[in-house]
Motif scaffolding. Sequence first.
Motif, short mmCIF file in Angstrom:
data_model
loop_
_atom_site.label_atom_id
_atom_site.label_comp_id
_atom_site.label_asym_id
_atom_site.label_seq_id
_atom_site.Cartn_x
_atom_site.Cartn_y
_atom_site.Cartn_z
N ILE A 19 -11.43 -6.94 16.89
CA ILE A 19 -11.94 -6.07 15.83
C ILE A 19 -11.17 -4.76 15.86
CG2 ILE A 19 -13.96 -4.94 14.85
CD1 ILE A 19 -14.00 -8.04 14.84
N GLY A 20 -10.36 -4.54 14.84
CA GLY A 20 -9.55 -3.34 14.75
C GLY A 20 -10.14 -2.32 13.81
N SER A 21 -9.27 -1.59 13.14
CA SER A 21 -9.72 -0.57 12.18
C SER A 21 -10.25 -1.24 10.92
CB SER A 21 -8.57 0.36 11.83
OG SER A 21 -7.58 -0.35 11.09
N GLU A 22 -10.91 -0.45 10.07
CA GLU A 22 -11.42 -0.97 8.81
C GLU A 22 -10.28 -1.53 7.96
OE1 GLU A 22 -14.72 -1.77 6.31
OE2 GLU A 22 -14.72 -0.83 8.29
N GLU A 23 -9.16 -0.81 7.92
CA GLU A 23 -8.01 -1.25 7.13
C GLU A 23 -7.44 -2.56 7.67
OE1 GLU A 23 -8.89 2.90 6.69
OE2 GLU A 23 -8.38 1.76 8.50
N GLU A 24 -7.35 -2.67 8.97
CA GLU A 24 -6.82 -3.89 9.59
C GLU A 24 -7.71 -5.09 9.29
OE1 GLU A 24 -4.41 -2.08 13.44
OE2 GLU A 24 -6.59 -2.41 13.57
N MET A 25 -9.02 -4.93 9.40
CA MET A 25 -9.92 -6.05 9.17
C MET A 25 -9.92 -6.46 7.71
SD MET A 25 -10.42 -6.26 12.25
CE MET A 25 -11.21 -7.86 12.15
N ASN A 26 -9.79 -5.50 6.81
CA ASN A 26 -9.69 -5.84 5.38
C ASN A 26 -8.41 -6.62 5.10
OD1 ASN A 26 -12.10 -4.64 4.67
ND2 ASN A 26 -11.18 -2.66 4.20
N GLU A 27 -7.34 -6.26 5.80
CA GLU A 27 -6.07 -6.97 5.62
C GLU A 27 -6.19 -8.41 6.12
OE1 GLU A 27 -1.30 -6.22 6.44
OE2 GLU A 27 -2.76 -4.63 6.82
N LEU A 45 -8.98 -10.18 6.27
CA LEU A 45 -9.83 -10.90 5.32
C LEU A 45 -9.07 -11.26 4.05
CD1 LEU A 45 -13.21 -8.97 5.67
CD2 LEU A 45 -12.79 -11.37 6.26
N SER A 46 -8.17 -10.39 3.63
CA SER A 46 -7.37 -10.68 2.44
C SER A 46 -6.52 -11.93 2.66
CB SER A 46 -6.48 -9.47 2.12
OG SER A 46 -5.66 -9.74 1.01
N VAL A 47 -5.92 -12.05 3.83
CA VAL A 47 -5.13 -13.24 4.14
C VAL A 47 -6.03 -14.47 4.22
CG1 VAL A 47 -3.62 -14.35 5.84
CG2 VAL A 47 -3.36 -11.91 5.34
N PHE A 48 -7.17 -14.32 4.89
CA PHE A 48 -8.10 -15.45 5.02
C PHE A 48 -8.52 -15.98 3.64
CE2 PHE A 48 -10.07 -14.66 9.50
CZ PHE A 48 -8.80 -14.74 10.05
N ARG A 49 -8.83 -15.06 2.73
CA ARG A 49 -9.31 -15.48 1.41
C ARG A 49 -8.23 -16.15 0.57
NH1 ARG A 49 -11.95 -9.67 1.14
NH2 ARG A 49 -14.04 -10.10 1.99
N SER A 50 -6.96 -15.90 0.94
CA SER A 50 -5.86 -16.51 0.18
C SER A 50 -5.55 -17.92 0.62
CB SER A 50 -4.61 -15.64 0.33
OG SER A 50 -4.07 -15.73 1.64
N ILE A 51 -6.15 -18.35 1.72
CA ILE A 51 -5.84 -19.66 2.30
C ILE A 51 -6.80 -20.73 1.75
CG2 ILE A 51 -5.81 -20.99 4.46
CD1 ILE A 51 -4.98 -18.41 5.88
N LYS A 52 -6.24 -21.86 1.42
CA LYS A 52 -7.03 -23.00 0.96
C LYS A 52 -6.84 -24.14 1.96
CE LYS A 52 -7.92 -20.72 -2.81
NZ LYS A 52 -9.26 -20.09 -3.03
#
Length: 364
Positions: free
Chosen positions: A346-354, A356-363
Amino acid sequence: MGRSNNMSMIENLATERVKKLTPYMSARRIGGKGHVFLNANEAPKSSIFIMNSTSFNRYPECQPPQVLEAYADYSGVPEENILVSRGSDESIGLLVRTFCEPGKDAILISSPTYGMYSISADTAGVRTVDVPPRDDFQPDLEAIKKAFAETSEQIKIIFICSPNNPTGNVVDRELLKQILDFARDRCLVVVDEAYIEFCPEYSVTDMLSANEHLVVTRTLSKAFGLAGIRCGFTLACEEIIKLMLKVIDPYPISDPVAQIAVQALSTNGIAIMKSRVAELNERRDRFVAEVKSLSYVKEVFSVNTNYVLVKFADGEELFNACVQKGIILRDFHTKPRLSNCVRITIGSEEEMNEVLSVFRSIKQ
């Protein structure tokens, strides 16, 4: 320089044990190119400390009294029951070297768990007995008893990581009592509490006084955000501490490290640590809720620390997708029972959002 001949000669000088060793692959040793590093369970940022350099011309004390006093005040454990070392990694190695005879004794672990227990044993010429945990990743007491009965070497130390790295679960208190009862007059039981500040209610330091064979290891690397200074602690009965002091190097803690440790353990330093823990725990819980909503997430393991272990439909694909975006996580697919599992600090807010952005792009 005749490298090949020299290397051959030098290798012949090395011990057979060292030739066969595989070094511990820490996050730094594995490396990786990126800009978001969430693979070593570090705090996302450091605090500011003041340094006095006037004493740097003098050797430091082996056990700086101001550090012992500060940690005693923080932990509630008397100074005579504390040893300070270069991180809890050195404590692990000292325990093995102090209590285990090379080629004769063994330690016991339950994989998957922290890798330095077996590495420390290997480098000391001590065998590791690996007893698989139960399905809930708790130690399997009956299997441990069987291992003691069947192992030719004498098992001198049982290592229990709580919270466990990488699964995050804490040892069941009643089960630990049973293990301690079994181990009494047999061996030491070492509980590694490197991450305990993230769930302090599960600490077992209150059990030390009734169990002289219980050892607790701690560190300033995680919740205190001081991985870079290498400062850890052993909490144990006075006899164990005195024996370890026979083995430890003369000057394990440098003066700058001692100064920073005392500041970190001050009233203000502890308040900063607790604020950091509250912030990271809240961010972790929000991150976990988001991760659980993803269709390809199969399991999120115990949530007690500043990291989470997640099982994906295809962990390797997920890990590589993050690498391509410059996000470095920790892949655990080669470890027992952890296929398709990835550990995420668990890193900074910005890191975790980044992330999650990658996770959401994966199918998947």
